[in-house]
Design an enzyme around this catalytic site. Structure first.
Site, mmCIF file in Angstrom:
data_model
loop_
_atom_site.group_PDB
_atom_site.id
_atom_site.type_symbol
_atom_site.label_atom_id
_atom_site.label_comp_id
_atom_site.label_asym_id
_atom_site.label_seq_id
_atom_site.Cartn_x
_atom_site.Cartn_y
_atom_site.Cartn_z
ATOM 1 N N LYS A 207 -56.321 36.926 -61.480
ATOM 2 C CA LYS A 207 -55.082 36.557 -61.165
ATOM 3 C C LYS A 207 -55.023 36.004 -59.490
ATOM 4 C CE LYS A 207 -50.748 36.093 -60.565
ATOM 5 N NZ LYS A 207 -49.959 35.332 -61.341
ATOM 6 N N CYS A 261 -45.490 33.568 -55.359
ATOM 7 C CA CYS A 261 -47.006 33.722 -55.487
ATOM 8 C C CYS A 261 -48.124 33.330 -54.799
ATOM 9 C CB CYS A 261 -47.231 33.324 -56.975
ATOM 10 S SG CYS A 261 -45.961 34.021 -58.205
#
Ligand code: SAJ
Length: 429
Positions: A207, A261
């Site tokens: 991720k 993010c």
């Protein structure tokens, strides 16, 4: 394994769409959030975040009674943690895992033999094994043996969450193979993309690698833009040509990298081995300095900004979302204000959005009225398509600055504007 009941902790950008999607696929879901306002808004048939299609999905999940809401978890077959993991501190930022710890502690009294617990929150590598497992094992049950534990990151793109949730490939990393397989059984209820099984720490790293790769790629694009200005080249044309190469895929320059993010996740990798991550840190620094660089670019193309009125269009962190978290557009506006400009902002997707020191316009026309310069900070559809003649009708000056490389030069010049584009030399490349 079959999971009939699921408890989702955290009903934010990821937890809410995920809870609703499970519920509309026949799973009994208890949606838990510690913020009573979130639950209240949902009970009134509304949602507290903007995401296309989500309000209707939440309504049908609630109407079906497969989704119920509470402030505390209850016993369930599986638990899913989707709480925020913000970055805190400045030099360098570090992951704040307090919400993950609190969620794991909330699950603890309800954990039963055979349960599956999945962490979805973006977390530094080893969080699942070093932080979550020890908390849950305070139950006396052992991770991987008595209950199953896995990490499975969300990788959906804001603005396209509902589609990507279903269609994207998903990685599920268990603390042992049985945990990964249980995770696959859970998510295959709705996931149509490939489900790849791995271990928890690899899945955590995957991720972070994805978002870090994107940050580094945007960083090099921003550096190319700065170079192109010096070299009197049009970076947009240069990137287009370079990307014809079968093994090159440069991203787009812009005023910086924002959102919750990509602007934070690289730090979660860097903190794992500060001495081994100079490239990741350098890219972060380039992108973090891009709003200030962009403000200077605007000022130089205006011949100075002190006391001059600038219409700044767009404040969101990227096109077609209403989210202002870590938005570079806000950074550009603040830098212009600091340089003495009178900045009037307009964010069509969050009309009330305010930046300290700037004036919030009530509409596009009001932002433009009497302005010496108009600056495009976010390429929202309606701002991309702004008619230069309409702007010219209300503005005093004829300076336009495009930081996203989307305004058609010929149209702006035909309306009498001098158009400057980030990454394009003064002579227009
Ligand atoms: N940006 C550029 N140039 C580009 C692309 C983006 O300057 O060529 C800027 C955007 O304007 C924005 C920022 O980067 O400020 C991030 O936007 P984004 O669209 O690249 O990504 P996010 O933050 O909306 O979503 C990302 C996605 N990750 C990847 O594409 C690898 C998404 O799939 C993740 O699920 C999400 O982060 C997340 O939650 O981690």
């Amino acid at each position: 394994m079959k999971f009939e009941s699921l408890c989702v902790l955290g009903l934010g950008y990821i937890g809410l769409p995920t809870a609703c999607t499970f519920a509309t696929h026949g799973v009994k879901v208890l949606g838990v959030d510690v913020n009573p306002r979130v639950l209240e808004v949902l009970r009134q048939g509304d949602i507290h975040i903007q995401e296309p299609g989500l309000r209707a999905l939440a309504q049908s999940a609630l109407e079906s009674r497969n989704l119920t809401l509470a402030e505390q978890p209850s016993p369930a077959d599986a638990f899913l943690i989707a709480v925020p993991t913000p970055a805190v501190g400045e030099s360098p930022p570090r992951a704040d895992l307090r919400a993950v710890v609190a969620a794991a502690e909330m699950i603890l009294p309800h954990l039963r033999r055979g349960n599956l617990v999945v962490l979805e929150s973006t977390s530094p590598p080893r969080t699942t094994v070093d932080v979550v497992a020890p908390i849950l094992e305070r139950s006396g049950l052992r991770a991987g043996a008595d209950f199953l534990l896995a990490y499975s990151p969300e990788r959906v793109l804001p603005g396209q969450i509902l589609r990507e949730l279903v269609e994207n490939a998903r990685v599920i990393g268990g603390v042992n193979p049985a945990s990964s397989e249980a995770g696959r059984d859970l998510y295959s209820v709705f996931v149509k993309g490939d489900i790849v099984l791995s271990d928890a720490t690899t899945a955590e790293m995957v991720k972070l690698m994805e978002n870090t790769f994107r940050d580094v790629n945007i960083g090099i694009a921003n550096e190319f833009a700065r170079l192109a200005e010096h070299l009197e080249v049009d970076v947009w044309k240069a990137i287009e040509i370079a990307n014809l190469h079968p093994r090159v895929g440069i991203l787009r320059p812009g005023p910086g990298v924002g959102g919750h993010c990509i602007s934070l996740d690289p730090w979660f990798l860097a903190e794992a081995a500060p001495g081994e991550t100079p490239l990741i840190r350098a890219a972060r620094q380039v992108n973090a300095s891009q709003p200030a660089y962009t403000a200077q670019f605007i000022a130089s193309r205006m011949g100075g900004v002190r006391g001059r009125t600038v219409a700044a269009l767009g404040l969101a962190y990227k096109a077609d979302v209403d989210d202002l978290r870590e938005s570079p557009a806000v950074g550009v506006v603040s830098a212009l204000v600091q340089a003495g400009a009178l900045v009037r902002t307009w964010e069509p997707l969050a009309p009330g959005a305010h930046v300290e020191g700037a004036e919030t316009a009530a509409g596009l026309e009001e932002a433009l009225r009497g302005a010496q310069a108009v600056v495009l900070l976010v390429d929202h559809r309606e701002l991309r398509e702004l008619d230069p003649a309409r702007a010219a009708a209300v503005m005093t000056g004829r300076v336009a600055v495009d930081t996203r490389g989307v305004w058609p030069r010929a149209d702006w010049e035909a309306a009498g504007y001098q158009l400057s584009v980030l990454g394009v030399g003064q002579t227009g490349g």
